[in-house]
Scaffold this active site. Structure first.
Site, PDB file in Angstrom:
ATOM      1  N   PRO A  17       0.830  -1.208   0.000  1.00  0.00           N
ATOM      2  CA  PRO A  17       0.000   0.000   0.000  1.00  0.00           C
ATOM      3  C   PRO A  17       0.866   1.261   0.000  1.00  0.00           C
ATOM      4  O   PRO A  17       1.834   1.351   0.728  1.00  0.00           O
ATOM      5  CB  PRO A  17      -0.781  -0.107   1.316  1.00  0.00           C
ATOM      6  CG  PRO A  17      -0.669  -1.540   1.731  1.00  0.00           C
ATOM      7  CD  PRO A  17       0.635  -2.022   1.192  1.00  0.00           C
ATOM      8  N   GLU A  18       0.499   2.222  -0.834  1.00  0.00           N
ATOM      9  CA  GLU A  18       1.213   3.494  -0.855  1.00  0.00           C
ATOM     10  C   GLU A  18       0.287   4.562  -0.287  1.00  0.00           C
ATOM     11  O   GLU A  18      -0.810   4.267   0.177  1.00  0.00           O
ATOM     12  CB  GLU A  18       1.677   3.784  -2.281  1.00  0.00           C
ATOM     13  CG  GLU A  18       2.509   2.609  -2.794  1.00  0.00           C
ATOM     14  CD  GLU A  18       3.395   2.903  -3.989  1.00  0.00           C
ATOM     15  OE1 GLU A  18       3.696   4.082  -4.240  1.00  0.00           O
ATOM     16  OE2 GLU A  18       3.785   1.939  -4.654  1.00  0.00           O
ATOM     17  N   LYS A  78       2.199   6.859   5.393  1.00  0.00           N
ATOM     18  CA  LYS A  78       1.607   5.519   5.361  1.00  0.00           C
ATOM     19  C   LYS A  78       1.114   5.082   6.730  1.00  0.00           C
ATOM     20  O   LYS A  78       0.793   3.923   6.931  1.00  0.00           O
ATOM     21  CB  LYS A  78       2.636   4.532   4.815  1.00  0.00           C
ATOM     22  CG  LYS A  78       3.100   4.889   3.411  1.00  0.00           C
ATOM     23  CD  LYS A  78       3.888   3.747   2.843  1.00  0.00           C
ATOM     24  CE  LYS A  78       4.818   4.221   1.749  1.00  0.00           C
ATOM     25  NZ  LYS A  78       5.699   3.136   1.321  1.00  0.00           N
ATOM     26  N   ARG A 107      14.423  -2.839  -2.768  1.00  0.00           N
ATOM     27  CA  ARG A 107      13.053  -2.777  -3.283  1.00  0.00           C
ATOM     28  C   ARG A 107      13.079  -2.686  -4.799  1.00  0.00           C
ATOM     29  O   ARG A 107      14.011  -2.174  -5.404  1.00  0.00           O
ATOM     30  CB  ARG A 107      12.334  -1.561  -2.688  1.00  0.00           C
ATOM     31  CG  ARG A 107      12.313  -1.535  -1.151  1.00  0.00           C
ATOM     32  CD  ARG A 107      11.095  -2.229  -0.583  1.00  0.00           C
ATOM     33  NE  ARG A 107       9.885  -1.642  -1.104  1.00  0.00           N
ATOM     34  CZ  ARG A 107       9.291  -0.568  -0.622  1.00  0.00           C
ATOM     35  NH1 ARG A 107       9.787   0.047   0.421  1.00  0.00           N
ATOM     36  NH2 ARG A 107       8.189  -0.108  -1.161  1.00  0.00           N
TER      37      ARG A 107
END
Ligand SMILES: [Zn+2]
Length: 259
Positions: free
Chosen positions: A2-3, A51, A248
């Site tokens: 989720p961003e 976040k 990432r």
């Protein structure tokens, strides 16, 4: 993962279900707060900060949650069955609605006055009311020899970007992800574009950066490794950035984003 836009939507769902209502159920399924009980307290509101989600409850308490890799908040009418297994980390419910936090990466209960300890380090929030591109640029410039790809994911610089928006923003600006921050002239244009992309997606699920909502056409490079670049036809490259074990995913077009 989720961003910022997904967290923004989660906060909106939680506000719609919980704000102004007395909790009739509170079930913390994390060892640290297993005995916590918020029943009888009114939920004030839920804020998204980058976040992080901050659910403020009457009595100067804040429930702090983070979706991390695969967390979600499910909102349903009260009394619905819960997902089986050990996925449920937290249940907050009132007479009408229940909010179930599954696979949350973090669940904490703190005094509202201590929120700054949790989110005070964050840079300007791309979807926050206090978004400040100049401050984000100032923070980025604090480490000019860092790669822009890593700097954009560092929530201390600006809060809300994950791997999808990183890849898409750098493609749209024609910037090679390993370029040094100090070598990029228009950082303001870069962060402002990222902010516009998140804003454009904040009210619906999924990430559309191309303007084309058809499932196969939504992104320029993310999820398109090995496929032809929509601009030049070069095969999209895929790699990893960052020090292990925190590396990432990054995708880019070697032609549109030259070294
Ligand atoms: Zn290209």
């Amino acid at each position: 993962m989720p961003e910022g836009d997904a967290v923004y939507r989660a906060a909106a769902r939680l506000r719609g279900a919980l704000d102004g209502h007395v909790l009739t159920r509170s079930d913390f399924r994390v060892p640290r707060h297993a005995t916590a009980d918020l029943t009888g307290r009114t939920v004030l509101t839920t804020l998204a900060r980058g976040k992080h989600l901050l659910t403020r409850v009457e009595g100067d308490l804040t429930v702090h949650t983070h979706l991390r890799m695969e967390g979600r908040w499910l909102v349903a009418p009260a009394g619905r069955g819960l997902p089986p297994g050990d996925l449920v980390r937290l249940v907050l419910a009132n007479e009408r609605w229940q909010a179930v936090g599954v696979r949350l990466g973090m669940v904490d209960l703190v005094g509202t006055a201590d929120e700054a300890r949790l989110v005070g380090h964050l840079g300007p929030d791309l979807l926050g009311p206090d978004w400040d591109p100049d401050e984000a640029v100032r923070r980025l410039r604090g480490a000019p020899r860092r790669t822009i790809g890593e700097a954009l994911l560092d929530q201390r610089n600006l809060a809300g970007i994950g791997t999808i928006y990183r890849a898409e923003t750098l493609f749209l600006r024609g910037i090679w992800p390993w370029r040094k921050v100090g070598e990029i002239e228009d950082l303001n244009g870069l962060v402002s574009l990222a902010q516009r992309l998140l804003h454009a997606n904040k009210r619906h699920a999924g990430t559309v950066t191309t303007g084309d909502r058809r499932p196969a056409n939504q992104t320029w490079v993310y999820g398109r490794a090995g496929r032809p670049c929509r601009r030049c036809g070069t095969r999209i490259s895929r790699g990893e950035m960052g020090a292990r074990p925190q590396e990432r995913l990054i995708l880019w077009c070697a032609n549109c984003q030259p070294r």
